[in-house]
Design an enzyme around this catalytic site. Structure first.
Site, PDB file in Angstrom:
ATOM      1  N   HIS A 307      33.428 -59.764 -64.148  1.00  0.00           N
ATOM      2  CA  HIS A 307      32.199 -59.852 -63.347  1.00  0.00           C
ATOM      3  C   HIS A 307      31.299 -60.923 -63.958  1.00  0.00           C
ATOM      4  O   HIS A 307      31.249 -61.092 -65.170  1.00  0.00           O
ATOM      5  CB  HIS A 307      31.459 -58.505 -63.360  1.00  0.00           C
ATOM      6  CG  HIS A 307      30.458 -58.384 -62.266  1.00  0.00           C
ATOM      7  ND1 HIS A 307      29.195 -58.911 -62.363  1.00  0.00           N
ATOM      8  CD2 HIS A 307      30.556 -57.844 -61.029  1.00  0.00           C
ATOM      9  CE1 HIS A 307      28.545 -58.665 -61.235  1.00  0.00           C
ATOM     10  NE2 HIS A 307      29.338 -58.024 -60.414  1.00  0.00           N
ATOM     11  N   ASP A 364      35.084 -53.196 -57.217  1.00  0.00           N
ATOM     12  CA  ASP A 364      36.205 -53.289 -56.264  1.00  0.00           C
ATOM     13  C   ASP A 364      37.480 -52.644 -56.761  1.00  0.00           C
ATOM     14  O   ASP A 364      38.451 -52.542 -56.008  1.00  0.00           O
ATOM     15  CB  ASP A 364      36.467 -54.764 -55.928  1.00  0.00           C
ATOM     16  CG  ASP A 364      35.295 -55.367 -55.182  1.00  0.00           C
ATOM     17  OD1 ASP A 364      34.780 -56.409 -55.607  1.00  0.00           O
ATOM     18  OD2 ASP A 364      34.865 -54.744 -54.195  1.00  0.00           O
TER      19      ASP A 364
HETATM   20  C1  SDX Z   1      32.035 -58.647 -56.631  1.00  0.00           C
HETATM   21  O1  SDX Z   1      28.166 -61.153 -58.386  1.00  0.00           O
HETATM   22  C2  SDX Z   1      28.171 -59.885 -57.947  1.00  0.00           C
HETATM   23  O2  SDX Z   1      27.271 -59.123 -58.167  1.00  0.00           O
HETATM   24  C3  SDX Z   1      29.419 -59.546 -57.105  1.00  0.00           C
HETATM   25  C4  SDX Z   1      29.597 -58.049 -56.758  1.00  0.00           C
HETATM   26  C5  SDX Z   1      28.509 -57.552 -55.793  1.00  0.00           C
HETATM   27  O3  SDX Z   1      28.279 -56.333 -55.800  1.00  0.00           O
HETATM   28  O4  SDX Z   1      28.003 -58.406 -54.997  1.00  0.00           O
HETATM   29  O5  SDX Z   1      29.580 -57.270 -57.955  1.00  0.00           O
HETATM   30  C6  SDX Z   1      30.924 -57.823 -56.039  1.00  0.00           C
HETATM   31  O6  SDX Z   1      32.263 -59.751 -56.168  1.00  0.00           O
HETATM   32  C7  SDX Z   1      32.770 -58.123 -57.832  1.00  0.00           C
HETATM   33  C8  SDX Z   1      33.845 -59.123 -58.361  1.00  0.00           C
HETATM   34  C9  SDX Z   1      35.095 -59.008 -57.473  1.00  0.00           C
HETATM   35  N1  SDX Z   1      36.058 -60.059 -57.834  1.00  0.00           N
HETATM   36  C10 SDX Z   1      37.209 -59.803 -58.484  1.00  0.00           C
HETATM   37  O7  SDX Z   1      37.508 -58.690 -58.918  1.00  0.00           O
HETATM   38  C11 SDX Z   1      38.128 -61.010 -58.623  1.00  0.00           C
HETATM   39  C12 SDX Z   1      38.676 -61.073 -60.056  1.00  0.00           C
HETATM   40  N2  SDX Z   1      37.550 -61.416 -60.954  1.00  0.00           N
HETATM   41  C13 SDX Z   1      37.376 -62.800 -61.251  1.00  0.00           C
HETATM   42  O8  SDX Z   1      37.836 -63.757 -60.382  1.00  0.00           O
HETATM   43  C14 SDX Z   1      36.111 -63.108 -62.042  1.00  0.00           C
HETATM   44  O9  SDX Z   1      36.004 -62.168 -63.022  1.00  0.00           O
HETATM   45  C15 SDX Z   1      34.803 -63.216 -61.282  1.00  0.00           C
HETATM   46  C16 SDX Z   1      34.893 -64.191 -60.172  1.00  0.00           C
HETATM   47  C17 SDX Z   1      34.383 -61.880 -60.751  1.00  0.00           C
HETATM   48  C18 SDX Z   1      33.740 -63.683 -62.277  1.00  0.00           C
HETATM   49  O10 SDX Z   1      34.125 -64.931 -62.691  1.00  0.00           O
HETATM   50  P1  SDX Z   1      33.200 -65.813 -63.694  1.00  0.00           P
HETATM   51  O11 SDX Z   1      31.984 -65.074 -64.093  1.00  0.00           O
HETATM   52  O12 SDX Z   1      33.030 -67.161 -63.067  1.00  0.00           O
HETATM   53  O13 SDX Z   1      34.057 -65.869 -64.956  1.00  0.00           O
HETATM   54  P2  SDX Z   1      35.148 -66.977 -65.252  1.00  0.00           P
HETATM   55  O14 SDX Z   1      35.959 -67.227 -64.016  1.00  0.00           O
HETATM   56  O15 SDX Z   1      34.456 -68.122 -65.891  1.00  0.00           O
HETATM   57  O16 SDX Z   1      36.084 -66.216 -66.317  1.00  0.00           O
HETATM   58  C19 SDX Z   1      35.779 -66.241 -67.701  1.00  0.00           C
HETATM   59  C20 SDX Z   1      37.149 -66.075 -68.381  1.00  0.00           C
HETATM   60  C21 SDX Z   1      38.157 -67.132 -67.920  1.00  0.00           C
HETATM   61  O17 SDX Z   1      39.111 -67.290 -68.960  1.00  0.00           O
HETATM   62  P3  SDX Z   1      38.879 -68.525 -70.039  1.00  0.00           P
HETATM   63  O18 SDX Z   1      38.735 -69.796 -69.207  1.00  0.00           O
HETATM   64  O19 SDX Z   1      37.627 -68.166 -70.807  1.00  0.00           O
HETATM   65  O20 SDX Z   1      40.145 -68.521 -70.886  1.00  0.00           O
HETATM   66  O21 SDX Z   1      37.724 -64.815 -68.022  1.00  0.00           O
HETATM   67  C22 SDX Z   1      38.925 -65.043 -67.288  1.00  0.00           C
HETATM   68  C23 SDX Z   1      38.869 -66.456 -66.788  1.00  0.00           C
HETATM   69  O22 SDX Z   1      40.183 -66.970 -66.592  1.00  0.00           O
HETATM   70  N3  SDX Z   1      38.930 -64.063 -66.185  1.00  0.00           N
HETATM   71  C24 SDX Z   1      40.001 -63.397 -65.777  1.00  0.00           C
HETATM   72  C25 SDX Z   1      39.535 -62.551 -64.763  1.00  0.00           C
HETATM   73  N4  SDX Z   1      38.223 -62.735 -64.577  1.00  0.00           N
HETATM   74  C26 SDX Z   1      37.846 -63.680 -65.468  1.00  0.00           C
HETATM   75  N5  SDX Z   1      41.290 -63.440 -66.160  1.00  0.00           N
HETATM   76  C27 SDX Z   1      42.142 -62.603 -65.513  1.00  0.00           C
HETATM   77  N6  SDX Z   1      41.787 -61.746 -64.527  1.00  0.00           N
HETATM   78  C28 SDX Z   1      40.487 -61.701 -64.131  1.00  0.00           C
HETATM   79  N7  SDX Z   1      40.121 -60.866 -63.168  1.00  0.00           N
END
Ligand code: SDX
Length: 428
Positions: A307, A364
């Site tokens: 998140h 989710d």
């Molecule tokens: C919602 O913003 C809100 O409030 C949203 C929400 C709401 O109520 O409106 O809470 C609802 O959208 C919840 C999130 C639902 N999405 C998912 O579950 C999709 C999977 N999650 C990710 O795609 C991710 O965690 C995000 C998009 C939710 C957040 O991404 P960020 O904050 O941009 O973080 P990032 O992509 O920069 O990740 C940081 C690191 C990265 O690795 P490094 O580059 O540091 O090596 O964490 C890794 C990412 O690759 N990472 C994951 C991951 N989420 C982040 N790796 C594997 N699986 C994941 N799910």
């Protein structure tokens, strides 16, 4: 806390005001930066460090896993309030008394019919259309049938537009599902409560009485409360910036529905179920999928994990996980997917990749398991998220308009070609 921050650039010092919110969040106000520095701006892709507005609606503390609507803890609201009370709280700022809630519900019921011509738009979609695409189109189309809801410059106009969309949106939600299931598009029953009416509109078979199951009603009411607002997330920011051009409420909400559809945002609840189904079909080997999630060369992510704000447990995920156990137990549903989800969560919470990056289950991760137990098709999961988020979007849009916020128009840093002469086609 100092009242200003000093920025030094090109041997010049600039004092920028510092503001502190009611929960002691600190921001540097850069609204005068470009003018005072003669052109310097900040850059922050994804706005990870940038506040877009001041808001009094929802407070999150990502480190402590805190979520409050207008100062009330999400745990208390999920346990003690119903969805319409929470909608009123988010939109108007206070929990309604009996009279206020009664009037709100009556006004919403007055507008719970949708112009029959809207059915022609639903009919034009193929059955294969994703319900989120249909819902966004229908929400936007409502403007054409309710023109008075476009120029909401008075509080009265705004209230009328708000009760209109709260009355009509559940009908659109039901119609998107019934279209997919080949069921006739009809209306609900104003003798029922808001959430009961949603369920009846979605599930009523044309040839039999619909029996409400209190377990399902309570579960949906709780899920909608948990999804109702979440400060400046992607879809809410979309609703605010669309409304900042003075576009009407309905089209701003339609834009929010579109933004929510993305699998990185609200679309994740559908993606979680599809991921869990794939793990089950693959023999339940969660370790294989964990490895894929950690492999930088593999686009696969553990959906429902991570998140932007929560670097601790998403408080909503905790409540939903507990509710999943209760609802499936009460409904007598045995779902191996729930066991796979729990196994995946346990592994991830013990894996350094996830622990180091503070990746926890989010809202989710478990919600789809409950929706499925309630008989809601997986393609409708994000539509249910939108139904829950509707009052939050409305509240944020109303706050933006009452605060008379300027049109949203971010700047950029240009990295393209500098000036170059036109090249005739024979020289290209
Ligand atoms: C919602 O913003 C809100 O409030 C949203 C929400 C709401 O109520 O409106 O809470 C609802 O959208 C919840 C999130 C639902 N999405 C998912 O579950 C999709 C999977 N999650 C990710 O795609 C991710 O965690 C995000 C998009 C939710 C957040 O991404 P960020 O904050 O941009 O973080 P990032 O992509 O920069 O990740 C940081 C690191 C990265 O690795 P490094 O580059 O540091 O090596 O964490 C890794 C990412 O690759 N990472 C994951 C991951 N989420 C982040 N790796 C594997 N699986 C994941 N799910």
């Amino acid at each position: 806390m100092s009242k200003t921050a000093t920025l030094e650039i090109n041997n010049e010092k600039y004092e920028l005001p510092v503001m502190v919110g009611t929960e002691n969040e600190v921001a540097i106000d850069i609204s005068s930066l470009r003018t005072s520095t003669k052109g310097v701006i900040t850059l922050d892709p994804g706005y990870k460090n940038t506040g877009s507005c001041e808001s009094a609606i929802t407070f999150l503390d990502g480190e402590k896993g805190i979520l409050r609507y207008r100062g009330y803890a999400i745990e208390e609201l999920a346990d003690k309030a119903d969805f319409l009370e929470v909608a009123y709280l988010l939109i108007f700022g206070e929990l309604p008394n009996t009279e206020q809630l009664g009037k709100f519900q009556t006004d919403i019921k007055k507008h719970s019919v949708v112009d029959d011509d809207v059915k022609k738009i639903v009919d034009a979609f193929p059955k294969s259309a994703h319900p989120m695409g249909v819902l966004s189109s229908l929400t936007s189309a409502l403007t054409a049938f309710n023109p008075s809801s476009v120029n909401v410059n008075s509080e009265e106009d705004m209230y009328n537009a708000i009760v209109r969309i709260l009355g009509k949106f559940p009908v659109l939600v039901a119609w998107t599902m019934r279209k997919k299931m080949g069921l006739p598009l009809d209306y609900g029953d104003n003798s029922l409560g808001y959430v009961e009416n949603v369920l009846k509109m979605m599930f009523k078979q044309p040839n039999e009485e619909y029996k409400l199951n209190p377990i399902v009603v309570n579960a949906l009411d709780k899920l909608l409360i948990l999804h109702a607002d979440h400060e400046q997330n992607c879809s809410t920011s979309t609703v605010r910036i669309t409304g900042s051009s003075h576009a009407g409420l309905f089209v701003s909400l339609a834009a929010g529905v579109s933004a929510l559809w993305g699998p990185l945002h609200g679309g994740a609840n559908q993606a979680v179920l599809e991921m869990l189904e794939a793990i089950k079909a693959d023999g339940g080997d969660t370790k294989k999928f964990m490895a894929k999630a950690k492999d930088k060369d593999d686009p696969f992510r553990l959906m429902g994990f991570g998140h932007r704000v929560y670097k601790n447990f998403d408080p909503r995920a905790k409540i939903i996980k507990k509710a999943a156990d209760e609802v499936l137990g009460d409904l007598g549903v045995e779902d191996p997917i729930l066991d796979i989800a729990k196994g995946l969560e346990k592994e991830a919470l013990e894996d350094t990749y996830f622990v180091d990056r503070k990746l926890y289950p989010n809202v989710d991760f478990y919600s789809g398991i409950i929706y499925r137990a309630m008989g809601i098709p997986v393609e409708m999961f994000t539509v249910m998220f939108a139904l829950g988020r509707l009052p939050g979007w409305i509240a944020q849009w109303r706050e933006m308009r009452l605060n008379k916020e300027p049109i949203g128009r971010p700047r950029q840093i240009y990295t393209g070609y500098t000036l170059r002469p036109f090249k005739t086609i024979d020289k290209r």
